[in-house]
Motif scaffolding. Structure first.
Motif, short mmCIF file in Angstrom:
data_model
loop_
_atom_site.label_atom_id
_atom_site.label_comp_id
_atom_site.label_asym_id
_atom_site.label_seq_id
_atom_site.Cartn_x
_atom_site.Cartn_y
_atom_site.Cartn_z
N ASP A 157 0.57 -1.06 0.16
CA ASP A 157 0.07 0.11 -0.07
C ASP A 157 0.96 1.18 0.10
N THR A 158 1.93 1.19 0.86
CA THR A 158 2.79 2.53 1.05
C THR A 158 3.61 2.55 -0.53
N ARG A 160 2.47 1.96 -3.36
CA ARG A 160 1.70 2.19 -4.47
C ARG A 160 1.32 3.80 -4.30
N ARG A 161 1.17 4.10 -2.94
CA ARG A 161 0.73 5.71 -2.58
C ARG A 161 2.01 6.34 -3.05
N ASN A 328 3.22 -3.19 7.35
CA ASN A 328 1.95 -3.32 6.78
C ASN A 328 0.67 -3.48 7.84
N LYS A 332 -2.20 -0.57 9.00
CA LYS A 332 -3.52 -0.91 9.17
C LYS A 332 -4.18 -0.48 10.46
#
Length: 335
Positions: A157-158, A160-161, A328, A332
């Motif tokens: 997620d990191t 991609r951001r 990760n 969350k």
């Protein structure tokens, strides 16, 4: 050679951390520079360090000295920021924009360079939005102080951001025959986004190079605190090494060459960065580039080291909390 978002690096890199201690006794700057220069002479042009390696940033200073003897335009230098030891001896992760700039300028001064080819966030500070950290890194690119941006041990997620703010050139993460966590989510994402993967500890922190098998672990080594290198776990893992050694014999190469060749054949965007303090090991590692494997070979090597049969956690209690899997989970919780 391989290209990450226009950054061309050698197929095999060199991890410089061990030259300043951690796994062995640290080398003198003269000896360390000699190893680096030998690596360059054998075709390695991609060198990886961090402002955290070695006492008082020793590793960057050493590498800076070595680079004075090499043609700068033919070297790809990667360093990192984002982790430090506080005055109280605690490990701290920091990613504020102000700290990013402070670290970059300090690294440039120690390395005595005008720019850094690839600049990584060493560990992600989940208390700071990755967009803020990336915003400052983007400014450093625009100013010419760094050429490309990387992340180390970041979650999918990191990544991609961060990539949406500015292209991420490479992600550095632990990857080896007995550590394959990234195959689940990181590798597919990097394939999708065209991001390179820099595999650190590609020999399992030296295990497939014979550490704790053919040579003892020095008293000063951090490996004494890693579960896979101690007690019953080590005895069980020795069987995995024996299986790899048998396959290496069949392929007419050494165990470390086979382990590195397995990595090199996974995907074209993977660059392992084995490190060593010994020139003979350096030559051995580079020999992996000549090992050819087909799909059946790769399957056989993977099966020789079943992940569910590897004994012990890959990290020590100290480092586990800074792996991308932990990051990760923590992200969350923060969200």
């Amino acid at each position: 050679m391989i290209i990450f978002f226009f950054l061309q690096v050698s197929r095999l890199g060199f991890g410089c951390a061990g030259l300043s201690g951690s796994y062995n006794h640290p080398l003198s700057h003269e000896a360390g520079c000699s190893v680096i220069q030998e690596a360059f002479g054998m075709g390695v042009t991609f060198f990886d360090t961090s402002d955290y390696y070695g006492e008082n940033h020793d590793n960057e200073i050493m590498l800076g000295k070595a680079l004075k003897q090499l043609p700068r335009e033919k070297v790809q230098l990667a360093t990192k920021f984002g982790v430090r030891t506080t005055e109280g001896g605690q490990f701290e992760v920091k990613g504020t924009p102000e700290y990013v700039r402070q670290c970059c300028e300090a690294s440039l001064k120690r390395l005595e360079l005008d720019y850094i080819d690839l600049y990584y966030q060493h560990r992600v500070d989940v208390s700071v939005p990755i967009e803020d950290t990336m915003g400052e890194l983007k400014k450093l690119v625009e100013e010419g102080k760094i050429k490309y941006i990387g992340l180390s041990e970041a979650s999918a997620d990191t990544i991609r951001r961060a990539h949406s703010v500015h292209p991420i050139t490479a992600v550095q993460v632990e990857y080896s025959l007995w550590t394959r966590d990234i195959e689940e989510d990181i590798m597919p994402l990097c394939r999708e986004l065209g991001i390179g993967i820099v595999a650190y500890s590609p020999l399992g922190r030296g295990f497939f190079g014979g550490k704790a098998i053919l040579e003892s672990v020095p008293d000063v080594s951090v490996l004494a605190h890693f579960p896979r290198f101690t007690g019953e776990n080590l005895e069980k893992n020795k069987q995995l090494y024996a299986s790899v050694a048998d396959l290496a014999f069949k392929h007419n190469c050494t165990p470390p060459q086979l382990a590195l060749a397995w990595l090199l054949h996974q995907e074209d965007n993977i660059v392992p960065i084995p490190g060593t303090t010994k020139v003979k090991n350096l030559h051995n590692n580079i020999g992996s580039l000549a090992v050819k494997l087909n799909k059946e070979d790769l399957k056989g090597i993977s099966n020789a080291v079943p992940i569910d049969e590897v004994a012990g956690n890959k990290d020590s209690d100290y480092t586990q909390q800074y792996s991308y899997k932990f990051a990760n989970t923590l992200e969350k919780i923060v969200k």
